[in-house]
Design a protein around this motif. Structure first.
Motif, PDB file in Angstrom:
ATOM      1  N   GLN A 266       0.825  -1.206   0.000  1.00  0.00           N
ATOM      2  CA  GLN A 266       0.000   0.000   0.000  1.00  0.00           C
ATOM      3  C   GLN A 266       0.864   1.264   0.000  1.00  0.00           C
ATOM      4  O   GLN A 266       0.886   2.010   0.986  1.00  0.00           O
ATOM      5  CB  GLN A 266      -0.939   0.004   1.205  1.00  0.00           C
ATOM      6  CG  GLN A 266      -1.894  -1.175   1.254  1.00  0.00           C
ATOM      7  CD  GLN A 266      -2.944  -1.018   2.320  1.00  0.00           C
ATOM      8  OE1 GLN A 266      -3.792  -0.120   2.270  1.00  0.00           O
ATOM      9  NE2 GLN A 266      -2.910  -1.887   3.317  1.00  0.00           N
ATOM     10  N   PRO A 267       1.601   1.514  -1.098  1.00  0.00           N
ATOM     11  CA  PRO A 267       2.453   2.714  -1.139  1.00  0.00           C
ATOM     12  C   PRO A 267       1.672   4.016  -0.996  1.00  0.00           C
ATOM     13  O   PRO A 267       2.219   5.019  -0.525  1.00  0.00           O
ATOM     14  CB  PRO A 267       3.139   2.619  -2.503  1.00  0.00           C
ATOM     15  CG  PRO A 267       2.292   1.683  -3.307  1.00  0.00           C
ATOM     16  CD  PRO A 267       1.723   0.715  -2.322  1.00  0.00           C
ATOM     17  N   TYR A 268       0.394   4.003  -1.418  1.00  0.00           N
ATOM     18  CA  TYR A 268      -0.455   5.182  -1.200  1.00  0.00           C
ATOM     19  C   TYR A 268      -0.506   5.514   0.294  1.00  0.00           C
ATOM     20  O   TYR A 268      -0.335   6.676   0.696  1.00  0.00           O
ATOM     21  CB  TYR A 268      -1.862   4.903  -1.733  1.00  0.00           C
ATOM     22  CG  TYR A 268      -2.867   6.018  -1.498  1.00  0.00           C
ATOM     23  CD1 TYR A 268      -3.136   6.959  -2.494  1.00  0.00           C
ATOM     24  CD2 TYR A 268      -3.551   6.123  -0.296  1.00  0.00           C
ATOM     25  CE1 TYR A 268      -4.063   7.977  -2.289  1.00  0.00           C
ATOM     26  CE2 TYR A 268      -4.475   7.140  -0.076  1.00  0.00           C
ATOM     27  CZ  TYR A 268      -4.725   8.051  -1.074  1.00  0.00           C
ATOM     28  OH  TYR A 268      -5.641   9.065  -0.855  1.00  0.00           O
ATOM     29  N   GLU A 269      -0.735   4.495   1.114  1.00  0.00           N
ATOM     30  CA  GLU A 269      -0.836   4.708   2.554  1.00  0.00           C
ATOM     31  C   GLU A 269       0.510   5.049   3.165  1.00  0.00           C
ATOM     32  O   GLU A 269       0.591   5.837   4.114  1.00  0.00           O
ATOM     33  CB  GLU A 269      -1.423   3.472   3.236  1.00  0.00           C
ATOM     34  CG  GLU A 269      -2.868   3.197   2.879  1.00  0.00           C
ATOM     35  CD  GLU A 269      -3.817   4.300   3.347  1.00  0.00           C
ATOM     36  OE1 GLU A 269      -3.485   5.012   4.308  1.00  0.00           O
ATOM     37  OE2 GLU A 269      -4.901   4.428   2.739  1.00  0.00           O
ATOM     38  N   TRP A 270       1.595   4.458   2.640  1.00  0.00           N
ATOM     39  CA  TRP A 270       2.918   4.811   3.150  1.00  0.00           C
ATOM     40  C   TRP A 270       3.128   6.316   3.038  1.00  0.00           C
ATOM     41  O   TRP A 270       3.591   6.956   3.982  1.00  0.00           O
ATOM     42  CB  TRP A 270       4.032   4.137   2.358  1.00  0.00           C
ATOM     43  CG  TRP A 270       4.000   2.660   2.287  1.00  0.00           C
ATOM     44  CD1 TRP A 270       3.256   1.786   3.046  1.00  0.00           C
ATOM     45  CD2 TRP A 270       4.759   1.846   1.383  1.00  0.00           C
ATOM     46  NE1 TRP A 270       3.511   0.497   2.670  1.00  0.00           N
ATOM     47  CE2 TRP A 270       4.426   0.492   1.658  1.00  0.00           C
ATOM     48  CE3 TRP A 270       5.684   2.120   0.382  1.00  0.00           C
ATOM     49  CZ2 TRP A 270       4.991  -0.568   0.954  1.00  0.00           C
ATOM     50  CZ3 TRP A 270       6.238   1.062  -0.317  1.00  0.00           C
ATOM     51  CH2 TRP A 270       5.904  -0.266  -0.034  1.00  0.00           C
ATOM     52  N   ALA A 271       2.810   6.857   1.856  1.00  0.00           N
ATOM     53  CA  ALA A 271       3.041   8.278   1.611  1.00  0.00           C
ATOM     54  C   ALA A 271       2.045   9.144   2.386  1.00  0.00           C
ATOM     55  O   ALA A 271       2.432  10.124   3.036  1.00  0.00           O
ATOM     56  CB  ALA A 271       2.952   8.567   0.117  1.00  0.00           C
ATOM     57  N   TYR A 272       0.782   8.783   2.312  1.00  0.00           N
ATOM     58  CA  TYR A 272      -0.258   9.578   2.976  1.00  0.00           C
ATOM     59  C   TYR A 272      -0.047   9.609   4.487  1.00  0.00           C
ATOM     60  O   TYR A 272       0.031  10.683   5.098  1.00  0.00           O
ATOM     61  CB  TYR A 272      -1.631   9.003   2.635  1.00  0.00           C
ATOM     62  CG  TYR A 272      -2.780   9.628   3.396  1.00  0.00           C
ATOM     63  CD1 TYR A 272      -3.093  10.977   3.242  1.00  0.00           C
ATOM     64  CD2 TYR A 272      -3.554   8.874   4.278  1.00  0.00           C
ATOM     65  CE1 TYR A 272      -4.140  11.556   3.939  1.00  0.00           C
ATOM     66  CE2 TYR A 272      -4.600   9.439   4.982  1.00  0.00           C
ATOM     67  CZ  TYR A 272      -4.893  10.781   4.811  1.00  0.00           C
ATOM     68  OH  TYR A 272      -5.932  11.340   5.506  1.00  0.00           O
ATOM     69  N   GLN A 273       0.064   8.435   5.100  1.00  0.00           N
ATOM     70  CA  GLN A 273       0.243   8.380   6.541  1.00  0.00           C
ATOM     71  C   GLN A 273       1.620   8.889   6.959  1.00  0.00           C
ATOM     72  O   GLN A 273       1.777   9.519   8.005  1.00  0.00           O
ATOM     73  CB  GLN A 273       0.023   6.956   7.045  1.00  0.00           C
ATOM     74  CG  GLN A 273      -1.391   6.445   6.851  1.00  0.00           C
ATOM     75  CD  GLN A 273      -1.606   5.078   7.462  1.00  0.00           C
ATOM     76  OE1 GLN A 273      -1.000   4.740   8.483  1.00  0.00           O
ATOM     77  NE2 GLN A 273      -2.468   4.275   6.858  1.00  0.00           N
ATOM     78  N   GLY A 274       2.623   8.605   6.122  1.00  0.00           N
ATOM     79  CA  GLY A 274       3.975   9.056   6.432  1.00  0.00           C
ATOM     80  C   GLY A 274       4.087  10.565   6.474  1.00  0.00           C
ATOM     81  O   GLY A 274       4.698  11.136   7.395  1.00  0.00           O
ATOM     82  N   MET A 275       3.506  11.232   5.490  1.00  0.00           N
ATOM     83  CA  MET A 275       3.557  12.695   5.462  1.00  0.00           C
ATOM     84  C   MET A 275       2.863  13.297   6.686  1.00  0.00           C
ATOM     85  O   MET A 275       3.351  14.264   7.294  1.00  0.00           O
ATOM     86  CB  MET A 275       2.912  13.214   4.170  1.00  0.00           C
ATOM     87  CG  MET A 275       3.724  12.936   2.917  1.00  0.00           C
ATOM     88  SD  MET A 275       5.268  13.890   2.919  1.00  0.00           S
ATOM     89  CE  MET A 275       6.035  13.331   1.408  1.00  0.00           C
ATOM     90  N   LYS A 276       1.731  12.718   7.066  1.00  0.00           N
ATOM     91  CA  LYS A 276       0.995  13.237   8.218  1.00  0.00           C
ATOM     92  C   LYS A 276       1.762  12.984   9.513  1.00  0.00           C
ATOM     93  O   LYS A 276       1.794  13.827  10.414  1.00  0.00           O
ATOM     94  CB  LYS A 276      -0.393  12.604   8.272  1.00  0.00           C
ATOM     95  CG  LYS A 276      -1.266  12.973   7.079  1.00  0.00           C
ATOM     96  CD  LYS A 276      -2.680  12.459   7.204  1.00  0.00           C
ATOM     97  CE  LYS A 276      -3.453  13.227   8.239  1.00  0.00           C
ATOM     98  NZ  LYS A 276      -4.884  12.858   8.259  1.00  0.00           N
ATOM     99  N   MET A 277       2.411  11.819   9.605  1.00  0.00           N
ATOM    100  CA  MET A 277       3.208  11.512  10.793  1.00  0.00           C
ATOM    101  C   MET A 277       4.382  12.468  10.935  1.00  0.00           C
ATOM    102  O   MET A 277       4.671  12.981  12.026  1.00  0.00           O
ATOM    103  CB  MET A 277       3.716  10.074  10.732  1.00  0.00           C
ATOM    104  CG  MET A 277       4.497   9.651  11.966  1.00  0.00           C
ATOM    105  SD  MET A 277       5.184   7.966  11.814  1.00  0.00           S
ATOM    106  CE  MET A 277       3.690   6.985  11.960  1.00  0.00           C
ATOM    107  N   ILE A 278       5.061  12.736   9.804  1.00  0.00           N
ATOM    108  CA  ILE A 278       6.219  13.635   9.853  1.00  0.00           C
ATOM    109  C   ILE A 278       5.786  15.061  10.181  1.00  0.00           C
ATOM    110  O   ILE A 278       6.436  15.752  10.970  1.00  0.00           O
ATOM    111  CB  ILE A 278       6.991  13.599   8.523  1.00  0.00           C
ATOM    112  CG1 ILE A 278       7.548  12.185   8.275  1.00  0.00           C
ATOM    113  CG2 ILE A 278       8.134  14.611   8.531  1.00  0.00           C
ATOM    114  CD1 ILE A 278       8.170  12.001   6.909  1.00  0.00           C
ATOM    115  N   ALA A 279       4.674  15.508   9.590  1.00  0.00           N
ATOM    116  CA  ALA A 279       4.174  16.857   9.870  1.00  0.00           C
ATOM    117  C   ALA A 279       3.857  17.012  11.353  1.00  0.00           C
ATOM    118  O   ALA A 279       4.194  18.030  11.980  1.00  0.00           O
ATOM    119  CB  ALA A 279       2.941  17.151   9.029  1.00  0.00           C
TER     120      ALA A 279
END
Length: 318
Positions: A266-279
């Motif tokens: 689920q690379p979509y979720e990696w990017a979506y959740q990852g960006m929110k986690m980093i922010a």
């Protein structure tokens, strides 16, 4: 009166200019977070969509996805060095070769919020990993092979980066899943994310070892190249194919029965959740960081029984 008018006009223009400059400065001052892929591949299109979705929810940040010029440690490290020099506040990266990047990653971790995805670098000072359990994914690939080959057989594996953690762990999981069966993984051939080489690796295998009855693509583009080589060689449907990820060619092969199944991430979720986690992390909120540093997003098997549902699900996310 005229002097007063021009003075007022000048002040108004000055205020507008100042406001414009402030707005421009504000836009430029937005913290930037970058998703760094391990190389150019259609696989990352889903991650790009995830970045776009996160951007719509994080207007105070600038979010990007970038590729290194080549799928090499040197190229990826140079890209990240440039990003840090440009003031990027957070990076989430799929490490090309974690073992040979420890020093660089630790240096970067002292300059920016460093996270990993897809291919972890757990021995470094990265903050957290967001992605699949590659060992579990390898075990799921073994389940596909066992179902398709109840009488056993010989498998050849194909992968982009033999030194990357995601490759090593998928291979490890696949072997673990085959333990005690009549199926063996005789070898794995790397291609350094060169798709022409990926295809020729398959063609060479078909000529060199006619006893191979199963081909496993461990990276997203490997399975389509397996499909292409088998089709050219007139072997499509005669050899068991096990795939990784949801390339349209792979999914089409699953639907028509020439590919036994594929393990999708689920690379979509990696990017979506990852960006929110980093922010959130950059704002001082560490509540979403797992205690063990691993945020595992599940993989699943797609075969003929659920391929249509999976395709429909992916279209709905676009």
């Amino acid at each position: 009166m005229a002097f007063t008018y021009y003075l007022a006009a000048f002040a108004t223009v000055g205020m507008l200019f100042g406001s414009s400059a402030l707005m421009s400065a504000h836009a430029q001052s937005k913290p930037t977070i970058v998703f760094v892929a391990n190389g150019a591949s259609d696989f990352w299109k889903a991650a790009q969509a995830g970045v776009k979705k996160a951007q719509s929810e994080l207007p105070d940040y600038k979010l990007e996805l970038q590729y290194p010029d080549q799928a090499t440690v040197a190229s990826q490290n140079a890209l990240m060095d440039n990003l840090v020099s440009a003031g990027v506040k957070g990076i989430i990266v799929s490490a090309v070769d974690p073992k040979n990047s420890t020093g660089e990653f630790d240096k970067l971790a002292g300059q920016t919020a460093l996270f990993t995805t897809d291919s972890d670098a757990p021995q470094t000072k990265r903050i957290a990993y967001i992605g699949s359990s590659n060992i579990l994914a390898g075990e799921q690939a073994a389940e596909i092979a066992k179902k398709a080959m109840p009488k056993g057989g010989k498998c050849m594996g194909f992968v982009g980066l033999l030194g990357a953690d995601n490759a090593r762990e998928r291979i490890q999981g696949f072997k673990q899943g085959l333990a005690g069966t009549g199926i063996t993984l005789v070898d794995v051939r790397g291609d350094d994310i060169d798709q022409a080489r990926a295809k020729s690796n398959v063609s060479d295998t078909l000529v060199a070892d006619p006893n191979v009855t199963c081909l496993v693509g461990f990276y997203s583009y490997n399975t389509p190249q397996i499909y292409a080589a088998l089709k050219e060689g007139g072997e499509l449907g005669k050899i068991t194919v096990v795939g990784f990820d949801g390339d349209p060619v792979t999914l089409g092969g699953v639907k028509e029965g020439s590919i036994a199944g594929t393990v999708v991430q689920q690379p979509y979720e990696w990017a979506y959740q990852g960006m929110k986690m980093i922010a959130a992390y950059l704002k001082g909120d560490k509540s979403s960081i797992p205690a063990n540093g691993l945020d595992i997003i599940q993989t699943k098997i797609v075969d003929s029984s659920n391929v249509d549902a999976y395709v429909a699900e992916q279209k709905a996310m676009q």
